[in-house]
Design an enzyme around this catalytic site. Sequence first.
Site, short mmCIF file in Angstrom:
data_model
loop_
_atom_site.label_atom_id
_atom_site.label_comp_id
_atom_site.label_asym_id
_atom_site.label_seq_id
_atom_site.Cartn_x
_atom_site.Cartn_y
_atom_site.Cartn_z
CB SER A 1 1.80 -40.70 46.86
OG SER A 1 1.66 -41.99 47.43
CD GLU B 1 -19.26 -32.05 54.84
OE1 GLU B 1 -20.12 -32.91 55.06
OE2 GLU B 1 -19.41 -31.13 54.04
CG ASP C 1 -23.04 -37.91 58.11
OD1 ASP C 1 -22.35 -37.99 57.09
OD2 ASP C 1 -23.79 -36.95 58.35
CE LYS D 1 12.01 -35.58 45.22
NZ LYS D 1 11.25 -34.83 44.22
N GLY E 1 -5.16 -46.60 53.68
CA GLY E 1 -3.76 -46.43 54.09
C GLY E 1 -3.30 -44.99 54.06
CB ALA F 1 -37.03 -54.59 55.22
CD GLN G 1 -17.70 -38.53 50.51
OE1 GLN G 1 -17.25 -38.80 51.60
NE2 GLN G 1 -17.78 -37.28 50.08
NE ARG G 2 -26.71 -37.48 50.69
CZ ARG G 2 -26.83 -36.16 50.88
NH1 ARG G 2 -25.98 -35.53 51.64
NH2 ARG G 2 -27.80 -35.49 50.31
#
Length: 323
Positions: free
Chosen positions: A215, A222, A128, A213, A186, A22, A254-255
Amino acid sequence: IKKIGVFTSGGDAPGMNACIRAVVRTAIYHNIEVVGIMRGYEGMINGEFIHLETESVANIIQRGGTILKTARSKDFMTPEGRKKAYDQLKANGIDAIVAIGGNGTFTGAAVFEKEYGIPAIGIPGTIDNDLLGTDFTIGFDTAINTVVDAVDAIRDTAESHDRLFLVEVMGRDSGQIAMASGIGSGAEAILMPEVKGDAEELFERLAKGTRKKSSKIVIVAEGDEAGGAFGLAERVKERFPNYDTRVSVLGHIQRGGSPTCHDRMLASQLGFTAVEALLQGKKGAMVGIINQEVVYTPFSEAIKDTSSKLNPNVLRMIEILSS
Ligand code: F6P
């Protein structure tokens, strides 16, 4: 202004290429020459400049990373380094710069502009989302979607084994990625550097022991005081040996990756606006979007503490929804 230098600096972020595209195309539209400065401030110091044309930025809008490469320059933090950078810009006839990056990038840009007066406009490019003066930074949306995809996959296996997973996401000083991806996936708890004592809160909730019982997913930034996911895991394992606990650190996944449409649109709008801002005589500021309006924020303001970005109402919502 006859020649603009554009560069990416600090951690790369998906959408940086869309932004470079751009900047280049808007500048060329206005008959301004554009030079790509390789490797951020490092390339500025070393005179690593490349001439950019409309075709140079074809077919990059969908690519993660940055075609201009990036670096975190130590030399630019010294007056000697900045002098070299200035001399290189002058020698190459570059009379304005567009800096795409985050905190460190704008800290450097602010000092440089004060010392040498070369007009600079910043564009928020970091996964970030830790800058004031914009609702979102380029790359954030892609990163949180990557995290949500990963956590969805982790949830499957966590659910099968009734396990507690501590998933570490990026953010040394900022819980923005943790918060957004935690809500979106979630998660049962979200630990952020800006929130003090959040590990203790988690322990209290685990001690109440409801829904043992099934997850549980805890998203940990970090930079959280608990010492990231591994630091937290030690304490969880000690206090709650009855939980089958596992750690997953998502890291640099993630990057990377192809930017989301949201990031491509944001990057395009900010790149376009930055060039027009320079032409209107604006400088020393980061361009951002707040409530769909273009906003200019002085570099020194943009890099201030961003804990105010954590909306107390959203934090309350997280507590209610994750119970
Ligand atoms: O600023 C972006 C970021 O990904 C942070 O979230 C993370 O703390 C840091 O960069 C990691 O940096 P590096 O890739 O240099 O290890």
